[in-house]
Write an enzyme that holds these catalytic residues in place. Structure first.
Site, mmCIF file in Angstrom:
data_model
loop_
_atom_site.group_PDB
_atom_site.id
_atom_site.type_symbol
_atom_site.label_atom_id
_atom_site.label_comp_id
_atom_site.label_asym_id
_atom_site.label_seq_id
_atom_site.Cartn_x
_atom_site.Cartn_y
_atom_site.Cartn_z
ATOM 1 N N LYS A 75 55.460 24.866 58.805
ATOM 2 C CA LYS A 75 56.640 24.250 58.191
ATOM 3 C C LYS A 75 56.982 24.975 56.895
ATOM 4 O O LYS A 75 56.083 25.345 56.122
ATOM 5 C CB LYS A 75 56.362 22.775 57.935
ATOM 6 C CG LYS A 75 57.560 21.960 57.476
ATOM 7 C CD LYS A 75 57.197 20.478 57.420
ATOM 8 C CE LYS A 75 58.314 19.617 56.888
ATOM 9 N NZ LYS A 75 57.966 18.181 56.876
ATOM 10 N N SER A 150 61.655 15.356 58.140
ATOM 11 C CA SER A 150 61.903 16.678 57.596
ATOM 12 C C SER A 150 61.325 17.809 58.447
ATOM 13 O O SER A 150 61.607 18.979 58.186
ATOM 14 C CB SER A 150 61.324 16.772 56.174
ATOM 15 O OG SER A 150 59.929 16.604 56.172
ATOM 16 N N SER A 174 58.445 11.833 58.502
ATOM 17 C CA SER A 174 58.904 13.192 58.805
ATOM 18 C C SER A 174 58.198 13.894 59.950
ATOM 19 O O SER A 174 58.596 15.003 60.324
ATOM 20 C CB SER A 174 58.810 14.063 57.546
ATOM 21 O OG SER A 174 59.760 13.653 56.595
#
Length: 473
Positions: A75, A150, A174
């Site tokens: 990520k 996210s 997320s």
């Protein structure tokens, strides 16, 4: 040469093929890169590409871990020395990490080849992945919709079969939100189950924890085995595990006491197709032999307000650190309007407001702990609306409507970040328009084992691996 059968395997399966010499790590990486180049111009899920880094990893010899040879995406909030990490912010578009954080090192130790970074909203603040720097990440089931956030890039890449598993993190939903939006599996572990260091002891006052999104339950379980455990300066530790999670995922869950709700935490009605899907899953659980009853926890404080105060303070710190490095005040050229507004609102509060928010989080935790005294698992919708349309949340536009949008979209995820309990989104339903509707299951603090057992049972009862989106490798 590539490996065209790549999409038929989960990560455990790919690693097994590589271990037995039936495919080379180079071929798996070539295939993942080819899939990225073919699909990412449409999806915009892989925003930092460092293919040569992964090739060097393989050439130098990958560690003999459980995922040796599997291509992997980190990520774009985490650090891998020598590669770019932008955190979705214009200011950091060219930032190259000078160190590797702890969870990333554990992924490396597991044997993965990290060939890029998946998109995230700026500092991971929103449940949709649409940044000024990188643009919008699109949902592979319907390109007009958000992939969630996210960890939106991770979930989109896994759903589109660019990779079978990808790094994700969850501070208010997320992992679970994009897993639901993209029709993949995502489990948020217990607080402190995975490390946050070495630069910090916890994320977002302990709300945030890292793991993965995946196609299969066994990938999630095996990866948590590989990355779990405290580090040298961990301020606290999750309860020890009884046996490896990979083993738990092969065990029968037994007869569980499952409570469920088809409403928002406030009791408000939600999207009717999602409510119907929750009830359908509750009936399935009953047929599987579980004791199922309609019941929900009553919360003594508003999780949304608590999350806003905590994340606002951490955002303000990020901006302050940037300003110290810049030697000037941050501007709209550096950070998005939403980020600056969150930082400025936090500056209007004081330390007492922050402690009061922490106390509200504890009160929510206490209420949930009491609820789970005679409940093993709680079922609720991951999201109370189908995946947002792109543009519904505009981080550079009018911010006044965002709280209302969030309240209707994801009111039920953040409470389990505050309690630190494990919770997972399982892809068990789709609406009439073909969009995924994830079902959220939460367990007691420290009890990922029960969730993995139940998830494996659900995966067998209602398989999702072969259900693929329209944009898919």
């Amino acid at each position: 040469m590539g490996f065209k059968e790549f999409g038929s395997y989960d990560a455990v399966g790919l690693a097994d093929l590589a271990r037995r010499g039936q495919v080379r790590a180079e071929d798996l990486l070539d295939e993942a890169i080819a899939r990225t180049e073919a699909l990412d111009p449409r999806l915009n899920a892989v925003v930092v590409k460092h293919y040569d880094f992964a090739r060097r990893q393989i050439a130098q010899g990958l560690p003999d871990g459980p995922f040796k040879g599997v291509p992997f995406l980190l990520k774009d909030l985490n650090l891998l020395a020598g590669t770019r990490t932008t955190s979705g912010a214009s200011l950091y578009r060219d930032h190259v990490a000078d160190r590797t954080d702890t969870i990333t090192q554990r992924f490396l130790n597991a044997g993965v080849a990290i060939f890029g970074k998946s998109s995230s909203p700026e500092f991971g603040l929103m449940p949709t992945t649409e940044t000024r720097l990188h643009g919008a990440t699109r949902n592979p089931w319907n390109m007009e919709h958000s992939s969630g956030g996210s960890s939106g890039g991770a979930a989109a890449a896994v759903a589109a079969r660019i990779v079978p598993v990808a790094h994700a993190s969850d501070g208010g939903g997320s992992i679970r939100i994009p897993a639901s939006a993209c029709g993949v599996f995502g489990l948020k572990p217990t607080r402190a189950r995975t490390p946050s260091g070495p630069d910090r002891g916890e994320g977002w006052a302990g709300f945030s924890v890292g793991h993965v999104v995946s196609i299969s339950v066994r990938d999630s379980a095996a990866m948590l085995d590989a990355i779990q455990g405290p580090e040298l300066a961990s301020p606290y530790r999750a309860p020890p595990i009884e046996r490896p999670y990979a083993e738990e995922a092969r065990r029968d869950p037994g007869r569980l006491r499952i409570a469920f709700t088809d409403c928002a935490p406030s009791g408000a009605a939600i999207d009717p197709e999602i409510a119907a899907a929750v009830r359908d899953v509750a009936r399935m659980l009953e047929k599987l032999g579980h004791h199922v009853e309609e019941r929900a926890p009553v919360l003594p404080a508003d999780p949304a307000q608590t999350l806003s105060v905590i994340t606002g303070a951490y955002t303000a710190l990020n901006v302050r650190l940037a300003e110290a490095e810049l030697g000037r005040a941050a501007t709209i050229d550096d950070f998005e309007k939403l980020t600056l507004a969150a930082a400025r609102n936090a500056a209007k509060r004081n330390s007492v407001d922050f402690v009061a928010a922490e106390l509200d989080a504890f009160r929510i935790s206490r209420a949930l702990a009491e609820f789970f005294v005679d409940v093993d698992v709680f079922l609720a919708p991951t999201l109370c609306r189908p995946p947002l349309k792109l543009g519904e949340i505009d981080v550079m536009g009018d911010l006044s409507s965002i709280p209302r949008t969030l309240a209707g979209y994801m009111p039920g995820t953040a409470m389990f970040n505050m309690s630190g309990q494990p919770a997972m989104s399982v892809p068990l339903a789709w609406n009439a328009a073909g969009l995924p509707l994830g079902m959220m299951f939460a367990g007691r603090f420290g009890d990922e084992a029960t969730l993995f057992r139940l998830a494996a049972q659900l995966e067998q009862e209602r398989p999702w691996k072969d259900r693929k989106p329209s944009v898919c490798a």
